[in-house]
Design a protein around this motif. Structure first.
Motif, PDB file in Angstrom:
ATOM      1  N   GLY A 212      -4.463  21.086   2.347  1.00 39.21           N
ATOM      2  CA  GLY A 212      -3.681  22.291   2.140  1.00 39.21           C
ATOM      3  C   GLY A 212      -2.779  22.579   3.326  1.00 39.21           C
ATOM      4  N   PHE A 213      -1.772  23.412   3.073  1.00 39.68           N
ATOM      5  CA  PHE A 213      -0.887  23.835   4.147  1.00 39.68           C
ATOM      6  C   PHE A 213      -0.188  25.119   3.730  1.00 39.68           C
ATOM      7  CE2 PHE A 213       1.531  20.687   1.636  1.00 39.68           C
ATOM      8  CZ  PHE A 213       2.627  21.447   1.237  1.00 39.68           C
ATOM      9  N   ALA A 214       0.437  25.770   4.686  1.00 41.65           N
ATOM     10  CA  ALA A 214       1.177  27.001   4.406  1.00 41.65           C
ATOM     11  C   ALA A 214       2.333  27.117   5.380  1.00 41.65           C
ATOM     12  CB  ALA A 214       0.258  28.217   4.518  1.00 41.65           C
ATOM     13  N   LEU A 215       3.346  27.866   4.955  1.00 48.60           N
ATOM     14  CA  LEU A 215       4.521  28.120   5.782  1.00 48.60           C
ATOM     15  C   LEU A 215       4.764  29.618   5.807  1.00 48.60           C
ATOM     16  CD1 LEU A 215       6.379  25.300   4.016  1.00 48.60           C
ATOM     17  CD2 LEU A 215       6.403  25.366   6.507  1.00 48.60           C
ATOM     18  N   ALA A 216       4.922  30.182   6.999  1.00 48.77           N
ATOM     19  CA  ALA A 216       5.108  31.622   7.134  1.00 48.77           C
ATOM     20  C   ALA A 216       6.436  31.918   7.813  1.00 48.77           C
ATOM     21  CB  ALA A 216       3.967  32.234   7.952  1.00 48.77           C
ATOM     22  N   LEU A 217       7.150  32.885   7.234  1.00 46.66           N
ATOM     23  CA  LEU A 217       8.419  33.326   7.814  1.00 46.66           C
ATOM     24  C   LEU A 217       8.182  34.642   8.547  1.00 46.66           C
ATOM     25  CD1 LEU A 217      11.463  32.805   8.053  1.00 46.66           C
ATOM     26  CD2 LEU A 217      11.762  34.152   5.951  1.00 46.66           C
ATOM     27  N   VAL A 218       8.467  34.645   9.837  1.00 44.53           N
ATOM     28  CA  VAL A 218       8.265  35.810  10.685  1.00 44.53           C
ATOM     29  C   VAL A 218       9.628  36.284  11.192  1.00 44.53           C
ATOM     30  CG1 VAL A 218       7.234  36.665  12.827  1.00 44.53           C
ATOM     31  CG2 VAL A 218       5.978  35.046  11.385  1.00 44.53           C
ATOM     32  N   PRO A 219       9.942  37.585  11.080  1.00 42.03           N
ATOM     33  CA  PRO A 219      11.237  38.072  11.551  1.00 42.03           C
ATOM     34  C   PRO A 219      11.471  37.745  13.022  1.00 42.03           C
ATOM     35  CG  PRO A 219      10.089  39.765  10.280  1.00 42.03           C
ATOM     36  CD  PRO A 219       9.116  38.658  10.491  1.00 42.03           C
ATOM     37  N   GLY A 220      12.645  37.233  13.310  1.00 43.21           N
ATOM     38  CA  GLY A 220      13.002  36.951  14.687  1.00 43.21           C
ATOM     39  C   GLY A 220      12.365  35.714  15.275  1.00 43.21           C
ATOM     40  N   ALA A 221      11.737  34.897  14.447  1.00 43.82           N
ATOM     41  CA  ALA A 221      11.076  33.688  14.946  1.00 43.82           C
ATOM     42  C   ALA A 221      11.312  32.542  13.972  1.00 43.82           C
ATOM     43  CB  ALA A 221       9.574  33.922  15.114  1.00 43.82           C
ATOM     44  N   ARG A 222      11.048  31.335  14.448  1.00 46.34           N
ATOM     45  CA  ARG A 222      11.177  30.178  13.570  1.00 46.34           C
ATOM     46  C   ARG A 222      10.031  30.165  12.564  1.00 46.34           C
ATOM     47  NH1 ARG A 222      12.299  25.352  17.866  1.00 46.34           N
ATOM     48  NH2 ARG A 222      10.225  26.019  18.515  1.00 46.34           N
ATOM     49  N   GLU A 223      10.257  29.540  11.421  1.00 46.33           N
ATOM     50  CA  GLU A 223       9.195  29.420  10.432  1.00 46.33           C
ATOM     51  C   GLU A 223       8.040  28.635  11.040  1.00 46.33           C
ATOM     52  OE1 GLU A 223       9.054  28.922   5.637  1.00 46.33           O
ATOM     53  OE2 GLU A 223      10.370  27.564   6.737  1.00 46.33           O
ATOM     54  N   THR A 224       6.822  29.058  10.711  1.00 43.62           N
ATOM     55  CA  THR A 224       5.624  28.450  11.282  1.00 43.62           C
ATOM     56  C   THR A 224       4.814  27.785  10.187  1.00 43.62           C
ATOM     57  OG1 THR A 224       5.519  30.135  13.017  1.00 43.62           O
ATOM     58  CG2 THR A 224       3.507  28.891  12.588  1.00 43.62           C
ATOM     59  N   ALA A 225       4.258  26.619  10.481  1.00 42.59           N
ATOM     60  CA  ALA A 225       3.451  25.875   9.515  1.00 42.59           C
ATOM     61  C   ALA A 225       1.992  25.863   9.944  1.00 42.59           C
ATOM     62  CB  ALA A 225       3.954  24.441   9.395  1.00 42.59           C
ATOM     63  N   TYR A 226       1.121  25.932   8.947  1.00 40.50           N
ATOM     64  CA  TYR A 226      -0.319  25.757   9.165  1.00 40.50           C
ATOM     65  C   TYR A 226      -0.753  24.567   8.329  1.00 40.50           C
ATOM     66  CZ  TYR A 226      -5.291  26.286   8.248  1.00 40.50           C
ATOM     67  OH  TYR A 226      -6.628  26.030   8.087  1.00 40.50           O
ATOM     68  N   LEU A 227      -1.353  23.574   8.960  1.00 42.59           N
ATOM     69  CA  LEU A 227      -1.753  22.333   8.293  1.00 42.59           C
ATOM     70  C   LEU A 227      -3.261  22.183   8.373  1.00 42.59           C
ATOM     71  CD1 LEU A 227       0.962  20.049   9.957  1.00 42.59           C
ATOM     72  CD2 LEU A 227       1.170  21.362   7.831  1.00 42.59           C
ATOM     73  N   GLU A 228      -3.929  22.052   7.229  1.00 44.08           N
ATOM     74  CA  GLU A 228      -5.377  21.895   7.190  1.00 44.08           C
ATOM     75  C   GLU A 228      -5.773  20.432   7.318  1.00 44.08           C
ATOM     76  OE1 GLU A 228      -6.797  23.498   3.536  1.00 44.08           O
ATOM     77  OE2 GLU A 228      -6.761  25.571   4.240  1.00 44.08           O
ATOM     78  N   SER A 229      -6.992  20.220   7.833  1.00 45.86           N
ATOM     79  CA  SER A 229      -7.623  18.903   7.799  1.00 45.86           C
ATOM     80  C   SER A 229      -9.095  19.134   7.517  1.00 45.86           C
ATOM     81  CB  SER A 229      -7.404  18.140   9.108  1.00 45.86           C
ATOM     82  OG  SER A 229      -7.982  18.831  10.182  1.00 45.86           O
ATOM     83  N   ALA A 230      -9.893  18.090   7.556  1.00 48.22           N
ATOM     84  CA  ALA A 230     -11.289  18.194   7.135  1.00 48.22           C
ATOM     85  C   ALA A 230     -12.081  19.223   7.938  1.00 48.22           C
ATOM     86  CB  ALA A 230     -11.963  16.822   7.237  1.00 48.22           C
ATOM     87  N   ASP A 231     -11.893  19.278   9.265  1.00 47.21           N
ATOM     88  CA  ASP A 231     -12.724  20.160  10.074  1.00 47.21           C
ATOM     89  C   ASP A 231     -11.949  21.009  11.070  1.00 47.21           C
ATOM     90  OD1 ASP A 231     -11.906  18.146  11.699  1.00 47.21           O
ATOM     91  OD2 ASP A 231     -13.880  17.629  12.470  1.00 47.21           O
TER      92      ASP A 231
END
Length: 274
Positions: A212-231
């Protein structure tokens, strides 16, 4: 009425620190617990439990207390520390990003996304971790439920979630728990800020099959990614990683069922698990 329980002047945890600060602000304002509870539209018992450090409050609770008590940012700062305490070290940066994001795009190949989970489904999923204790699971579930406040605040985050069909057929917690989870999911997509699409199994292999993964848009900042792995997981705003993750998400979304078709499929799965 019995006197309020004496609090430790040197709190040992972020939860106790928040409770102590809340009581100090309340008493400085000349309010009883009952009066504060009435003004923030919560119960007296909730105010009492938070002050004692016995309950994980919601973000909305802390925001309302801050407003009524004129606490400015102090209670919210302590709440952020409380959220961080309840999350694994590698996940804490994402909790903070999630809290201030205006939009989140997420992909989940195996389970319902955390922001859309019921408490009992979350408990079943978390207890699946080897070696976890009930106390640790309780704490993790509280933190996950508190994260969901971003969907219901005055300016809620926009959530676009794509999830694999596997998440709708894996009976996490048993058939009854999954049925109630799917019913909750069906209700969530009625909200104007939440969109859910299902990626059907018939697609076979997908670009998101490994995690799984997610992308978040925060005002005044670059888009941030969260990348899951097994642990563990990775939180990054590194442009190349964010760009590749965004391409993967759009590929998954393009192949997924439409929102209307996804809703119909969720309804069918609820009937299957009834």
């Amino acid at each position: 009425m019995p006197a309020p329980k004496k609090l430790d002047p040197n709190p040992k945890t972020p939860r106790m620190a928040l409770g102590l600060a809340l009581r100090r602000f309340r008493e400085a304002s000349g309010l009883t617990q009952e009066q504060l509870a009435e003004r923030i539209s919560y119960s007296h018992s909730q105010v009492s439990q938070v002050e004692r450090g016995g309950r994980f409050p919601s973000l909305h609770f802390v925001e309302e207390c801050s407003r009524v008590l004129g606490a400015k940012d102090e209670l919210l700062t302590l709440y952020t520390a409380l959220e961080s305490e309840s999350a694994p070290s590698w996940f804490r940066n994402w909790v903070e990003v999630e809290r201030v994001a205006v939009s989140i795009r997420s992909w989940e190949p195996l389970v319902i996304p955390g922001l859309l989970q019921t408490e009992e489904y979350a408990m079943a999923a978390i207890l699946g971790e080897p070696g976890i204790t009930q106390a640790q699971a309780n704490k993790a579930v509280e933190a996950r439920m508190a994260r969901q406040e971003v969907l219901h605040r005055e300016a809620p985050v926009l959530l676009w979630a794509v999830l694999d069909e596997c998440a709708l057929i894996r009976p996490v917690g048993g058939q009854a728990v999954l049925r109630r989870q799917l019913t909750h999911l069906l209700g969530a997509i009625e909200l104007p800020n939440i969109s859910v699409q299902v990626s059907p199994l018939e697609l076979g292999s997908t670009v998101g099959i490994l995690g799984g993964f997610a992308l978040a848009l925060v005002p005044g900042a670059r888009e941030t990614a969260y990348l899951e792995s097994a642990d563990t997981g990775q939180v990054t705003d590194q442009p190349d990683t964010v760009r590749l993750t965004s391409i993967r998400y759009e590929a998954l979304r393009a192949d997924a069922l439409s929102r209307r078709e996804s809703r119909r499929y969720i309804e069918e799965m609820i009937q299957k698990w009834t």
